[in-house]
Enzyme design. Structure first.
Site, mmCIF file in Angstrom:
data_model
loop_
_atom_site.group_PDB
_atom_site.id
_atom_site.type_symbol
_atom_site.label_atom_id
_atom_site.label_comp_id
_atom_site.label_asym_id
_atom_site.label_seq_id
_atom_site.Cartn_x
_atom_site.Cartn_y
_atom_site.Cartn_z
ATOM 1 N N LYS A 165 -29.056 -33.399 17.308
ATOM 2 C CA LYS A 165 -27.780 -34.109 17.307
ATOM 3 C C LYS A 165 -27.966 -35.517 16.764
ATOM 4 C CE LYS A 165 -26.503 -30.383 19.181
ATOM 5 N NZ LYS A 165 -25.851 -29.343 18.379
ATOM 6 N N LYS A 172 -18.633 -20.407 17.076
ATOM 7 C CA LYS A 172 -18.791 -20.446 18.537
ATOM 8 C C LYS A 172 -17.678 -19.600 19.131
ATOM 9 C CE LYS A 172 -21.595 -24.464 19.422
ATOM 10 N NZ LYS A 172 -21.498 -25.458 18.337
#
Ligand code: MG
Length: 369
Positions: A165, A265
């Site tokens: 990230k 997702k």
């Protein structure tokens, strides 16, 4: 076969360590999980899970899932769960949008359909690959030194894929990317996930400064318009994740050539039924995929694994095992678990894993025909 009742459980899933999303937007320590049990008049029971990745990541909200199910339940009761398209239409009519509230019901219906057919969900969808899928780690936004330590922890558990990230401060991101690339092992899959944390200018700054590394960037802007603008300014490979919500998003990304990778997702896109259409758009346009739960337990990971198994091996980059970041286990060790950094498709009919109901506590809602 008819759905005769829907039981809803709410569980707090504690994270092993606090998590910072990119750009310092949020630190969170638990996930608000909703588990849904659908029972039929044929004696079959299916399970679904909806666990948003906190409530500031994308527009999805744990309590919103339960409110959505309350609204949709009476339109779903009485339907044949094997007819997943009928259930999908009933939910879309009862509650336009709110895809994340629909995915646990869709998942439970696929579980029942698989059990009824005597096949794992992936096989019922047309045929699941038995090639184990690499699990991507999720390395929160931290210092370069902490990033190295977390990557080492994941490597020790066998991980060969990492989602790092970044996003926020461009110069810090450049330094962190260079540091990770300097310790990257041969064959390791690394994705730099911006989580929308850059402006267009920041995106172009980091992409230009790291162009020699050939890095892939996930969601390097807030919207598809931002990503299109970045795309015009730099040729770095892009994965679109948070901005891939509807089938129309998938069609636009493919048509306009905005990304080389879809990050699908399941909870965000509304479940397996809708995600399978995105898979097909990706395959028709030479786009590879990461397929993941939005968060949650082994149940959510397993749902994503079934879809991942229906993707040709060379088009499926990695899956996720959010379960490895959660400090409780609601399935008593059952279901697909990390084995040398990979998940293996379960052989049982349906989803292939059910929760331990004692671990879920008392239901918070029940809807009956
Ligand atoms: Mg992402």
């Amino acid at each position: 076969m008819k759905i005769v009742d829907i039981t809803v459980h709410r569980v707090d899933l504690p994270l092993e360590r606090p998590y910072w999303l990119s750009g310092g937007r949020l630190k969170f320590e638990t996930l608000d999980a909703t588990f849904v049990k659908i029972r039929t008049d044929a004696g079959l029971t299916g399970w679904g899970e909806g666990t948003p990745w906190g409530h500031t990541y994308v527009p999805a909200h744990g309590p919103g899932i339960r409110a959505g199910i309350e609204t949709m339940a009476r339109f779903v009761l009485g339907l044949d769960p094997r007819r997943v398209l009928d259930v999908e239409r009933a939910m879309d009519l009862a509650l336009p949008g709110h895809l994340y509230a629909k995915s646990p019901i869709d998942m439970a219906c696929w579980d029942i359909a698989g059990q009824a057919a005597g096949m794992p969900i992936a096989d019922l969808m047309g045929g699941g690959s038995r090639t184990p899928r690499p699990i991507a780690s999720s390395v929160g936004a931290r210092t370069a030194e902490e990033t190295r330590g977390i990557i080492e922890d994941f490597r020790a558990r066998g991980y060969v894929a990492h989602s790092i990230k970044i996003g926020g401060d461009a110069e810090r991101d450049i330094a962190r990317i260079r540091d990770v690339e300097s310790i990257r092992l041969p064959g390791e899959i690394v994705l730099y996930d911006v989580n929308r944390g850059w402006t267009r200018r920041q995106a172009l700054r980091v992409m230009s400064a790291t162009a020699d590394l050939g890095a892939t960037f996930e969601q390097p802007g807030e919207t598809l318009d931002d990503i299109a603008a970045v795309r015009r300014g730099h040729s770095a490979p892009i994965s679109v994740d948070e901005s891939l919500v509807t089938l129309r998003d998938a069609a636009r990304i493919a048509r306009e050539g905005l990304a080389e990778i879809f990050g699908i997702k399941l909870n965000r896109v509304g479940g397996l039924t809708k995600a399978a259409r995105m898979r097909d758009i990706a395959l028709a346009h030479g786009i590879d995929m990461f397929v993941m739960a939005t968060g949650g337990s082994v149940l959510a990971d397993t749902e994503a694994l079934h879809l991942a198994a229906t993707i040709p091996d060379h088009n499926c980059r990695a899956v996720w095992a959010c379960q490895d970041m959660i400090s409780i286990d609601i399935a008593g060790g059952r279901g697909p678990r990390n084995a040398d950094g990979h998940l293996r498709l379960p052989g049982e009919p349906g989803l292939g894993v059910h929760p331990d109901e004692d671990a879920l506590g008392a239901p918070v809602a029940r809807y009956e025909l």
